[in-house]
Design an enzyme around this catalytic site. Structure first.
Site, PDB file in Angstrom:
ATOM      1  N   TYR A 118      51.063  41.281  42.233  1.00 47.33           N
ATOM      2  CA  TYR A 118      49.753  40.846  41.746  1.00 47.33           C
ATOM      3  C   TYR A 118      49.845  40.546  40.253  1.00 47.33           C
ATOM      4  CZ  TYR A 118      44.659  40.500  42.194  1.00 47.33           C
ATOM      5  OH  TYR A 118      43.364  40.034  42.255  1.00 47.33           O
ATOM      6  N   GLY A 166      36.856  39.478  54.685  1.00 45.56           N
ATOM      7  CA  GLY A 166      35.705  40.065  54.013  1.00 45.56           C
ATOM      8  C   GLY A 166      34.920  39.045  53.235  1.00 45.56           C
ATOM      9  N   GLY A 169      45.993  32.669  49.271  1.00 47.26           N
ATOM     10  CA  GLY A 169      47.079  31.896  49.871  1.00 47.26           C
ATOM     11  C   GLY A 169      47.767  32.674  50.973  1.00 47.26           C
TER      12      GLY A 169
END
Length: 361
Positions: free
Chosen positions: A80, A181, A273
């Site tokens: 991340y 979500g 992605g």
């Protein structure tokens, strides 16, 4: 973010029990800790944490519930864009109840519910001490699972529907990963605004059940990636206008196919992605239809609006009003006790899972 993450984790395995203000023995806080990056099942451990001291501008919070989001997995894996100093407590989202506040804290009091004001808080813990500015008060009259999942997916959906196209009742949007979500929040927020949704999902064994679930949330159309490529799509647009906005969380061929159905001068916003494939756009889409490609990251939006707290407050108020009216619910959730975290982490990484894993703390 780094201050908060480093402040509340000391890496102590077996700290002594402390006493509460009432004089009763209190067990040390526990949390899901990782000391190195890697696959969550291999590096995450449930450990006792040191009881942090309450500073004048700090808030002592008892965490109630915290979800496992894809970004949380990526943070642990080390992929991340924003990573916490190691060792770290996992989790970027959740809801907690204020137990104590420092003498300089004015906006919060014991009993209030709070959620993270930004990423990196480390929410997968039973209790923690955080600087006041790292927390955002939320009303207690909304369901706890709605509060626990409020700060990421609904906010992402709200901003993408608001910030890129001026949508009016009767307009339509198209999105892939509609069972995610964010996708579930997009369906409900759009429905409340009179905006039609075309929702793309991957084919799967329980497809009829998923279609039924999304339609119950307010979806106008639910189609598979394969259906998106068929000529019969033109029949769909006899009853609904072509979308002005496309929301992309997949990439690859899914992006290209959604783009084909976008109105001229429409906008595609990429916020994920999942296919791990590049966004592929025909040159003709730019030249002859003048489509716009944009990106969105909720963390960056928060950074950009750090000096404009009214923007965040207004969005949260709008979302909480939708929740109170029954127009926005928590995503499909599976509630898991903290000690069963390994099963929750494994379930969160499986394909075709439409239920978000929620750690009960």
């Amino acid at each position: 973010m780094h201050r908060a993450a480093g402040w509340v984790l000391r890496g102590v395995r077996n700290p002594p029990k402390t006493r509460s203000r009432s004089g009763t023995a209190r067990s040390p806080p526990r949390g899901l800790v990782y000391g190195q990056h890697g696959e969550p099942s291999a590096v995450v451990q449930l450990k006792d944490l040191e009881e942090a001291k309450l500073g004048g501008s700090d808030v002592h919070v008892k965490m109630l519930a915290a979800p496992i989001n894809p970004a949380d997995i990526n943070v642990i894996q080390g992929t991340y864009p924003i990573l916490s100093p190691l060792p770290a407590v996992g989790g970027n989202e959740g809801v907690g109840e204020v137990l104590e506040v420092g003498q300089h804290v004015v906006a919060l009091k014991p009993g209030d519910w709070v959620i993270p004001a930004s990423t990196g808080l480390g929410t997968w813990r039973t209790r923690g001490v955080f600087p006041e500015e790292m927390l955002l008060k939320v009303p207690r009259d909304i369901p706890v699972l709605c509060a626990a999942t409020l700060s990421v997916n609904p906010c992402t959906a709200f901003r993408m529907l608001s910030d890129f196209e001026s949508l009016a009742p009767g307009d339509s949007i198209i999105q892939n990963a509609a069972n995610s979500g964010v996708g579930q929040a997009v369906i409900q927020i759009a429905k409340a605004s009179g905006i039609k949704t075309i929702n793309v999902v991957r084919d799967r064994p329980d497809l009829p059940k998923l279609v039924e679930t999304l339609m119950a949330l307010g979806a106008d159309h639910v189609i598979t990636e394969e259906m998106l490529r068929k000529p019969e799509m033109k029949d769909l647009f006899k009853s609904i206008p072509k979308p002005r906005l496309a929301l992309n969380c997949v990439g690859g061929k899914s992006t290209t196919e959604m783009l084909r159905h976008l109105q001229p001068k429409g906008t595609m916003v990429t916020y994920g992605g999942m296919a791990k494939q590049p966004v592929m756009v025909p040159v003709s889409a730019f030249i002859f239809r003048d489509v716009r490609l944009r990106g969105f990251w909720m963390t960056q939006w928060r950074k950009d609006h750090a000096q404009d707290p009214a923007a965040l407050t207004s969005m949260m108020d709008s979302l909480c009003q939708l929740i109170r009216r029954g127009q926005l619910t928590a995503p499909a959730c599976t509630e898991v006790p903290l000690q069963d975290y390994q099963a929750a982490l494994e379930a969160a990484m499986k394909p075709f899972i439409s239920s978000k894993q929620i750690l009960l703390l």
